[in-house]
Design a protein around this motif. Sequence first.
Motif, PDB file in Angstrom:
ATOM      1  N   LEU A 208       0.828  -1.213   0.000  1.00 25.64           N
ATOM      2  CA  LEU A 208       0.000   0.000   0.000  1.00 25.64           C
ATOM      3  C   LEU A 208       0.858   1.257   0.000  1.00 25.64           C
ATOM      4  N   THR A 209       2.099   1.156   0.477  1.00 19.16           N
ATOM      5  CA  THR A 209       2.995   2.314   0.532  1.00 19.16           C
ATOM      6  C   THR A 209       3.785   2.514  -0.766  1.00 19.16           C
ATOM      7  N   ASP A 210       3.622   1.597  -1.726  1.00 20.84           N
ATOM      8  CA  ASP A 210       4.380   1.687  -2.982  1.00 20.84           C
ATOM      9  C   ASP A 210       3.830   2.834  -3.821  1.00 20.84           C
ATOM     10  N   PRO A 211       4.676   3.801  -4.205  1.00 20.96           N
ATOM     11  CA  PRO A 211       4.180   4.939  -5.002  1.00 20.96           C
ATOM     12  C   PRO A 211       3.676   4.527  -6.391  1.00 20.96           C
ATOM     13  N   LYS A 212       4.013   3.326  -6.825  1.00 21.39           N
ATOM     14  CA  LYS A 212       3.548   2.865  -8.135  1.00 21.39           C
ATOM     15  C   LYS A 212       2.240   2.074  -8.065  1.00 21.39           C
ATOM     16  N   LEU A 213       1.623   2.037  -6.898  1.00 24.36           N
ATOM     17  CA  LEU A 213       0.291   1.450  -6.775  1.00 24.36           C
ATOM     18  C   LEU A 213      -0.722   2.486  -7.266  1.00 24.36           C
ATOM     19  N   ILE A 214      -0.737   2.634  -8.596  1.00 22.05           N
ATOM     20  CA  ILE A 214      -1.568   3.644  -9.262  1.00 22.05           C
ATOM     21  C   ILE A 214      -2.721   2.919  -9.951  1.00 22.05           C
ATOM     22  N   PRO A 215      -3.969   3.314  -9.708  1.00 28.11           N
ATOM     23  CA  PRO A 215      -5.112   2.586 -10.254  1.00 28.11           C
ATOM     24  C   PRO A 215      -5.033   2.348 -11.768  1.00 28.11           C
ATOM     25  N   GLU A 216      -4.536   3.337 -12.516  1.00 30.26           N
ATOM     26  CA  GLU A 216      -4.485   3.207 -13.969  1.00 30.26           C
ATOM     27  C   GLU A 216      -3.572   2.064 -14.423  1.00 30.26           C
ATOM     28  N   TYR A 217      -2.618   1.664 -13.587  1.00 37.61           N
ATOM     29  CA  TYR A 217      -1.694   0.589 -13.954  1.00 37.61           C
ATOM     30  C   TYR A 217      -2.335  -0.785 -13.825  1.00 37.61           C
ATOM     31  N   PHE A 218      -3.383  -0.901 -13.018  1.00 34.61           N
ATOM     32  CA  PHE A 218      -3.898  -2.215 -12.652  1.00 34.61           C
ATOM     33  C   PHE A 218      -5.346  -2.423 -13.081  1.00 34.61           C
ATOM     34  N   ILE A 219      -5.702  -1.857 -14.216  1.00 39.78           N
ATOM     35  CA  ILE A 219      -7.036  -2.014 -14.781  1.00 39.78           C
ATOM     36  C   ILE A 219      -7.145  -3.373 -15.463  1.00 39.78           C
ATOM     37  N   GLU A 220      -8.312  -3.995 -15.360  1.00 35.62           N
ATOM     38  CA  GLU A 220      -8.549  -5.251 -16.069  1.00 35.62           C
ATOM     39  C   GLU A 220      -8.257  -5.064 -17.557  1.00 35.62           C
ATOM     40  N   GLY A 221      -7.503  -5.983 -18.131  1.00 36.71           N
ATOM     41  CA  GLY A 221      -7.139  -5.903 -19.543  1.00 36.71           C
ATOM     42  C   GLY A 221      -5.753  -5.349 -19.779  1.00 36.71           C
ATOM     43  N   ASN A 222      -5.153  -4.699 -18.756  1.00 34.93           N
ATOM     44  CA  ASN A 222      -3.767  -4.257 -18.901  1.00 34.93           C
ATOM     45  C   ASN A 222      -2.843  -5.464 -18.979  1.00 34.93           C
ATOM     46  N   LYS A 223      -1.689  -5.279 -19.600  1.00 38.62           N
ATOM     47  CA  LYS A 223      -0.748  -6.380 -19.831  1.00 38.62           C
ATOM     48  C   LYS A 223       0.411  -6.327 -18.831  1.00 38.62           C
ATOM     49  N   VAL A 224       0.999  -7.490 -18.573  1.00 40.83           N
ATOM     50  CA  VAL A 224       2.192  -7.571 -17.727  1.00 40.83           C
ATOM     51  C   VAL A 224       3.205  -8.497 -18.394  1.00 40.83           C
ATOM     52  N   LEU A 225       4.479  -8.258 -18.117  1.00 39.94           N
ATOM     53  CA  LEU A 225       5.557  -9.095 -18.636  1.00 39.94           C
ATOM     54  C   LEU A 225       6.594  -9.292 -17.537  1.00 39.94           C
ATOM     55  N   LEU A 226       6.894 -10.554 -17.243  1.00 43.92           N
ATOM     56  CA  LEU A 226       7.898 -10.897 -16.240  1.00 43.92           C
ATOM     57  C   LEU A 226       9.082 -11.541 -16.935  1.00 43.92           C
ATOM     58  N   SER A 227      10.295 -11.048 -16.628  1.00 42.34           N
ATOM     59  CA  SER A 227      11.531 -11.638 -17.132  1.00 42.34           C
ATOM     60  C   SER A 227      12.347 -12.108 -15.943  1.00 42.34           C
ATOM     61  N   PHE A 228      12.875 -13.332 -16.012  1.00 39.08           N
ATOM     62  CA  PHE A 228      13.575 -13.968 -14.898  1.00 39.08           C
ATOM     63  C   PHE A 228      15.068 -14.069 -15.202  1.00 39.08           C
ATOM     64  N   ASP A 229      15.884 -14.067 -14.145  1.00 36.09           N
ATOM     65  CA  ASP A 229      17.332 -14.151 -14.339  1.00 36.09           C
ATOM     66  C   ASP A 229      17.867 -15.569 -14.122  1.00 36.09           C
ATOM     67  N   ASN A 230      16.970 -16.563 -14.005  1.00 38.54           N
ATOM     68  CA  ASN A 230      17.416 -17.926 -13.705  1.00 38.54           C
ATOM     69  C   ASN A 230      17.151 -18.914 -14.845  1.00 38.54           C
ATOM     70  N   GLY A 231      16.897 -18.386 -16.053  1.00 43.28           N
ATOM     71  CA  GLY A 231      16.704 -19.269 -17.195  1.00 43.28           C
ATOM     72  C   GLY A 231      15.262 -19.576 -17.537  1.00 43.28           C
ATOM     73  N   LEU A 232      14.316 -19.210 -16.682  1.00 42.43           N
ATOM     74  CA  LEU A 232      12.914 -19.429 -17.011  1.00 42.43           C
ATOM     75  C   LEU A 232      12.515 -18.530 -18.179  1.00 42.43           C
ATOM     76  N   PRO A 233      11.579 -18.980 -19.013  1.00 44.12           N
ATOM     77  CA  PRO A 233      11.131 -18.128 -20.129  1.00 44.12           C
ATOM     78  C   PRO A 233      10.325 -16.949 -19.611  1.00 44.12           C
ATOM     79  N   ASP A 234      10.264 -15.891 -20.404  1.00 47.58           N
ATOM     80  CA  ASP A 234       9.427 -14.747 -20.051  1.00 47.58           C
ATOM     81  C   ASP A 234       7.976 -15.201 -19.875  1.00 47.58           C
ATOM     82  N   TRP A 235       7.294 -14.525 -18.973  1.00 44.69           N
ATOM     83  CA  TRP A 235       5.870 -14.801 -18.743  1.00 44.69           C
ATOM     84  C   TRP A 235       5.116 -13.517 -19.027  1.00 44.69           C
TER      85      TRP A 235
END
Length: 200
Positions: free
Chosen positions: A50-77
């Motif tokens: 809750l204290t994270d300044p990037k907890l902005i409603p516009e970032y977390f709307i249904e239909g928005n996209k996310v991309l995770l990249s890992f440093d241990n060899g797992l493929p991007d998600w």
Amino acid sequence: VFSLLEAAGVSIRFLVADASGRVVSEINPAVHRVSWRWNGMGAVAFTMALTDPKLIPEYFIEGNKVLLSFDNGLPDWGGVLTGARDWSGSGVTFEAYSGEWLMARRRTPRSRYFTNTQVGAILSALVSEANVTYPTGLRLGSIWQGGQAHSPDYNFKSLYGVAADSLVGNLSAGAFDVTPVLEGGSIVFYVNLYERKGSD
């Protein structure tokens, strides 16, 4: 908020994009679980303090996209926020489904019939037709064009159902997936169809 993946020493780059795929921010949430599924939809759950300044409603709307990249060899998600959220005293937990969710949101026309057509051509045609009607957010990736010809009839069937139940389940393809890629500041999703199931 502490992540189990962080406890395992995994570093994650986590990007958030708007509904069109344009990246709007890089965030640092606690990622609780990530899953990939053969011929199915994976999921991710993460918490923003809750204290994270990037907890902005516009970032977390249904239909928005996310991309995770890992440093241990797992493929991007990559995936799409569902809009589900769980509030606690210290944070908000969100969930997203992998790119296959985009296929589940679109349906074929009534009685879309193919005559003596290979599975790759069927999938390519249906994704292209759906994008003409209204952009799906999906692009054609590695599409296997071999195999025997089929004559299926789809009546308001989801593109996900076509791929999972018909092309892979009953016809001659071995596997499909949707892979996320960061291109020119945007998260894009490529639909792939394979002759056989493999492993990384």
